[in-house]
Design a protein around this motif. Structure first.
Motif, PDB file in Angstrom:
ATOM      1  N   SER A 279       0.730  -1.138  -0.240  1.00 17.18           N
ATOM      2  CA  SER A 279       0.090  -0.073  -0.074  1.00 17.18           C
ATOM      3  C   SER A 279       0.914   1.262   0.087  1.00 17.18           C
ATOM      4  N   GLN A 280       1.866   1.201   0.905  1.00 20.40           N
ATOM      5  CA  GLN A 280       2.878   2.455   0.617  1.00 20.40           C
ATOM      6  C   GLN A 280       3.579   2.576  -0.502  1.00 20.40           C
TER       7      GLN A 280
ATOM      8  N   ALA B 287       2.732   1.667  -3.302  1.00 23.95           N
ATOM      9  CA  ALA B 287       1.712   2.001  -4.484  1.00 23.95           C
ATOM     10  C   ALA B 287       1.734   3.438  -4.414  1.00 23.95           C
ATOM     11  N   ARG B 288       1.347   4.068  -2.849  1.00 23.80           N
ATOM     12  CA  ARG B 288       1.257   5.287  -2.944  1.00 23.80           C
ATOM     13  C   ARG B 288       2.200   6.305  -3.214  1.00 23.80           C
ATOM     14  N   GLU B 289       3.474   5.791  -2.944  1.00 19.93           N
ATOM     15  CA  GLU B 289       4.668   6.519  -3.101  1.00 19.93           C
ATOM     16  C   GLU B 289       4.757   6.792  -4.674  1.00 19.93           C
TER      17      GLU B 289
ATOM     18  N   PHE C 260      -2.779  -1.208  -4.804  1.00 25.17           N
ATOM     19  CA  PHE C 260      -1.564  -1.776  -4.668  1.00 25.17           C
ATOM     20  C   PHE C 260      -1.533  -3.457  -4.967  1.00 25.17           C
TER      21      PHE C 260
ATOM     22  N   THR D 135       1.530  -3.975  -7.291  1.00 23.52           N
ATOM     23  CA  THR D 135       2.559  -3.585  -6.422  1.00 23.52           C
ATOM     24  C   THR D 135       3.296  -4.839  -5.805  1.00 23.52           C
TER      25      THR D 135
ATOM     26  N   THR E  77      -8.232   6.230  -4.157  1.00 24.83           N
ATOM     27  CA  THR E  77      -8.077   4.791  -3.903  1.00 24.83           C
ATOM     28  C   THR E  77      -6.601   4.525  -4.433  1.00 24.83           C
ATOM     29  N   VAL E  78      -5.893   3.690  -3.418  1.00 27.41           N
ATOM     30  CA  VAL E  78      -4.483   3.388  -3.607  1.00 27.41           C
ATOM     31  C   VAL E  78      -4.630   1.846  -4.350  1.00 27.41           C
TER      32      VAL E  78
ATOM     33  N   ILE F  86      -2.768   5.920  -7.524  1.00 24.35           N
ATOM     34  CA  ILE F  86      -4.073   6.521  -6.808  1.00 24.35           C
ATOM     35  C   ILE F  86      -5.025   6.723  -7.836  1.00 24.35           C
TER      36      ILE F  86
END
Length: 197
Positions: free
Chosen positions: A123-124, A126-128, A139, A142, A136-137, A132
């Motif tokens: 999740s992190q 993918a956000r970085e 992931f 990823t 919605t993230v 998004i």
């Protein structure tokens, strides 16, 4: 682990993309040189947020089994909250791997079974990477990078090739960036030695 066929069961929630991830993993396995690859969803309650299952199989010989995976070698958990409502280790082979999308270290999970545990904060990553859409993230793709690292069964290079085949241009590069970060951020409770015979 020496098997003719590797079976992967995906646990996620509706809308998290478990089915898409299962299909991309199958494609990456084909690029890796596996002759038999399949991916399939298991349809139950069709609503966003409900627990869902998808499966992937790959091996060096053609695969003629298309039923739901019952005794997986690998279980991927896209949402760690599922661990409270689903027995993700059900049927998991003794030397199997449970790979969880989590910021926690693998030793934080007591799965009540003698299995290998791995984590990556998909999740992190993918956000970085900027994955998004409408807040919605995304992931699910990823985590494929982390899975490559945790199992050693499919190279990161072939995961990237499959991602670029599914997502073109900037979207493809964001997915690759997320997968690379998940690969680098993967933690294992103990080293998995998986290989197909």
């Amino acid at each position: 682990m020496n098997r003719k066929c590797i079976e992967v069961r995906w646990h996620g929630r509706g809308g998290q993309g478990a089915v898409t991830a299962a299909m991309i993993l199958a494609e990456a396995a084909y690029y890796e040189g596996y002759k038999g690859v399949t991916a399939a969803p298991f349809f139950g309650a069709e609503r966003r947020g409900a627990p869902v299952i998808a499966t992937t199989r790959f091996g060096w010989e053609p695969i003629r089994t298309f039923s739901l995976v019952e005794c997986p070698d690998v279980v991927v958990v896209l949402d760690e909250s599922l661990l409270k409502v689903v027995n993700v280790t059900a049927g998991l082979k003794a030397d199997g791997l449970v790979f969880i999308n989590s910021a926690k270290t693998p030793d934080a999970f007591d799965l009540m079974a003698p299995v290998n545990v791995g984590t990556t904060n998909a999740s992190q990553w993918a956000r970085e990477a900027g994955l998004i859409v409408s807040g919605t993230v995304l992931f699910n793709t990823t985590i494929l990078g982390g899975l490559a690292k945790a199992t050693g069964l499919i190279s990161l290079e072939n995961i990237e090739k499959a991602l670029r085949g599914h997502f073109k241009g900037e979207a493809g590069e964001k997915n690759v960036q997320g997968a690379r970060a998940a690969y680098a951020g993967t933690m294992l409770l103990k080293e998995c030695a998986m290989a197909c015979a």
